[in-house]
Design an enzyme around this catalytic site. Structure first.
Site, PDB file in Angstrom:
ATOM      1  N   LYS A 198       0.817  -1.210   0.000  1.00  0.00           N
ATOM      2  CA  LYS A 198       0.000   0.000   0.000  1.00  0.00           C
ATOM      3  C   LYS A 198       0.859   1.271   0.000  1.00  0.00           C
ATOM      4  O   LYS A 198       0.685   2.163  -0.838  1.00  0.00           O
ATOM      5  CB  LYS A 198      -0.913  -0.026   1.228  1.00  0.00           C
ATOM      6  CG  LYS A 198      -1.630   1.247   1.517  1.00  0.00           C
ATOM      7  CD  LYS A 198      -2.660   1.528   0.458  1.00  0.00           C
ATOM      8  CE  LYS A 198      -3.126   2.952   0.573  1.00  0.00           C
ATOM      9  NZ  LYS A 198      -4.477   3.132   0.165  1.00  0.00           N
ATOM     10  N   LEU A 211       0.997  11.627 -15.074  1.00  0.00           N
ATOM     11  CA  LEU A 211       2.076  12.502 -15.520  1.00  0.00           C
ATOM     12  C   LEU A 211       1.519  13.884 -15.846  1.00  0.00           C
ATOM     13  O   LEU A 211       1.990  14.547 -16.755  1.00  0.00           O
ATOM     14  CB  LEU A 211       2.777  11.915 -16.743  1.00  0.00           C
ATOM     15  CG  LEU A 211       3.735  10.735 -16.507  1.00  0.00           C
ATOM     16  CD1 LEU A 211       4.384  10.301 -17.804  1.00  0.00           C
ATOM     17  CD2 LEU A 211       4.822  11.087 -15.481  1.00  0.00           C
ATOM     18  N   CYS A 244      -4.308  11.180   1.504  1.00  0.00           N
ATOM     19  CA  CYS A 244      -3.519   9.942   1.406  1.00  0.00           C
ATOM     20  C   CYS A 244      -2.068  10.168   0.998  1.00  0.00           C
ATOM     21  O   CYS A 244      -1.164   9.931   1.799  1.00  0.00           O
ATOM     22  CB  CYS A 244      -4.191   8.991   0.425  1.00  0.00           C
ATOM     23  SG  CYS A 244      -5.876   8.603   0.917  1.00  0.00           S
TER      24      CYS A 244
END
Ligand code: UGA
Length: 443
Positions: free
Chosen positions: A211, A257, A267
């Protein structure tokens, strides 16, 4: 008998996971310690904006007309313990105040409460993003006869429902051989596995690391292209063309990108910091010092946007100048403003004396709460009225669909700065605007 599933913690992750489990055909009980959240969910509503989630809840929450009735909510741990064959722990792990490490207190509290009520033979599954080594420690809190598995979640806000129902991989960390845990989770995820989602079984530390490694890689990709944007700015290159060209190499890939004001949210920023903190504790900090640079490149972009705005206003002060900001959330299709680059830029300009007016399609309420002193408008048109410069900082579709000619009629000065490289520069220029984007040449 079909497995009975509980979901502990009903934020983005938990609420979506609970609804998805009901969609897959299981009886589900969701628990949260905040009664208001439970009340809201029990009426089929969610405390955040997430496309498709309310519809999915309404389809399954008991008591809603026409629903399957498979999904219920509670604040009672006893009820959860008695009900569940499988308990998913989905509470959040925010960054600790004043530290890089993440705050494990919600996870610890959930495991402690669950340990007191869980039935023998049940399976506990951790989904929260935790520092490597946590699963081993948490397993020791559970009573004899209760197994633990670690099953990280990769859902993206804005695509939470789709990512949960059709995950691009399912990662399951088990202890020792863990055949029973694996078998149970194969049953839980039979539908997505049947549709082709790869099912990867690992040990605890690897599952936890997958993760943080995934989020670190994504953050690195974004900061890489933003570093290229800095070089393009210095050399007169075009980062959007550069990204397109390198993206054709499928070892690199075109996704993630997009150069601009960088990543934010609940997060990526906190995960890379917690990862560095944990590596330090493990004596492996050198392996991750590059993430410090990833973080710095990212934070620099916000300052760079402020400087672009200052320059557009003549290069000296923001005092008394009107700045319109389109976007407040950290990404489109979300109302989340946690560590939002857009709101950060708006705040910096405001604190330097600029008169900032913000508009966001879904994030107004949350933005007002964290930044009550900014100006807010009810539409993009109102936000730009009288503006000396317009900043496009979150790439909502609504902003791409704006008519630059209409906006041109109400601004004081036709200058738009695209912090997300997402507007059609030619269209804006054709309507008489000066259009500038990050890492791209001035036309
Ligand atoms: C991220 C990961 O993408 C998920 O896989 C993960 O499950 C999730 O964190 C989590 O840990 O729970 P999320 O925070 O919803 O998901 O947002 P992303 O789509 O990853 O975007 C993060 C930020 O990067 C946004 O501010 C976005 O604007 C920015 N970004 C993204 C760029 O600046 N450029 C890009 O090319 C892509």
């Amino acid at each position: 008998m079909a497995l009975k599933i509980t979901v502990i913690g009903t934020g983005y992750l938990g609420a979506t996971h609970a609804a998805a489990m009901a969609e897959l055909g299981f009886e589900v009980l969701g628990l949260d310690v905040v009664p208001e959240k439970i009340e809201l969910l029990a009426s089929g509503r969610v405390p955040m904006y997430e496309p498709g989630l309310e519809e999915l809840l309404a389809k399954h929450v008991a008591g809603i007309e026409g629903s399957s009735g498979r999904l219920r909510f509670t604040t009672s741990w006893e009820e959860v313990g008695a009900f569940g064959d499988v308990h998913f722990v989905c509470v959040n792990t925010p960054q600790k105040h004043g530290e890089y490490a993440c705050d494990m207190s919600y996870v610890d509290a959930a495991f402690t409460s669950l340990a007191g009520v869980v039935r023998e033979g049940a399976l506990v599954v951790g989904k929260s993003t935790v520092p490597v080594g946590s699963a081993e420690r948490l397993a020791a809190l559970l009573p004899e006869g209760v197994e633990l598995a670690w099953n990280p979640e990769f859902l993206r806000e804005g695509f939470a429902v789709q990512d949960t129902l059709h995950p691009d991989r399912i990662v399951v960390g088990v202890r020792g051989h863990g055949e029973r845990a694996e078998k149970t989770l194969r049953e839980v995820y039979a539908v997505p596995v049947g549709e082709g989602s790869p099912f990867v079984v690992t040990d605890f530390p690897t599952a936890e690391l997958v993760k943080t490694a995934a989020n670190s890689f994504l953050a690195t990709k974004i900061s890489f292209i933003n570093a290229m944007a800095e070089v393009c700015e210095a050399a007169g290159g075009d980062v959007a063309k550069l990204a397109e060209a390198i993206g054709h190499d499928d070892r690199i890939g075109a996704k993630f990108l997009r150069a601009g004001i960088g990543f934010g949210g609940g997060c990526l920023p906190k995960d890379i910091r917690a990862f560095m903190a944990r590596a330090g504790e493990l004596g492996a900090d050198q392996a991750l010092t590059f993430l410090r640079e990833i973080d710095s490149i990212n934070m620099r972009r916000r300052g760079q946007m402020v400087e672009m705005a200052r320059e557009a206003l003549g290069g000296s002060t923001f005092l008394g100048r009107r700045v319109a900001v389109l976007g407040a959330t950290f990404k489109p299709d979300s109302d989340d403003v946690r560590d939002s680059p857009a709101l950060n830029v708006a705040g910096q300009i405001h604190l330097q004396g600029g008169q900032v007016t913000v508009y966001d399609p879904k994030g107004m309420e949350n933005a007002r709460r964290v930044f009550p002193t900014l100006g807010y408008a009810d539409s993009a048109l109102e936000a730009v009225r009288g503006a000396d410069v317009v900043l496009h900082l979150t790439e909502w579709r609504e902003f791409r669909e704006l008519d630059p000619a209409e906006l041109a009629k109400v601004v004081a000065s036709r200058v738009v700065l695209d912090g997300r490289n997402a507007l059609d520069g030619e269209r804006w220029r054709a309507a008489g605007w000066t259009y500038r984007a990050m890492g791209r040449p001035r036309a």
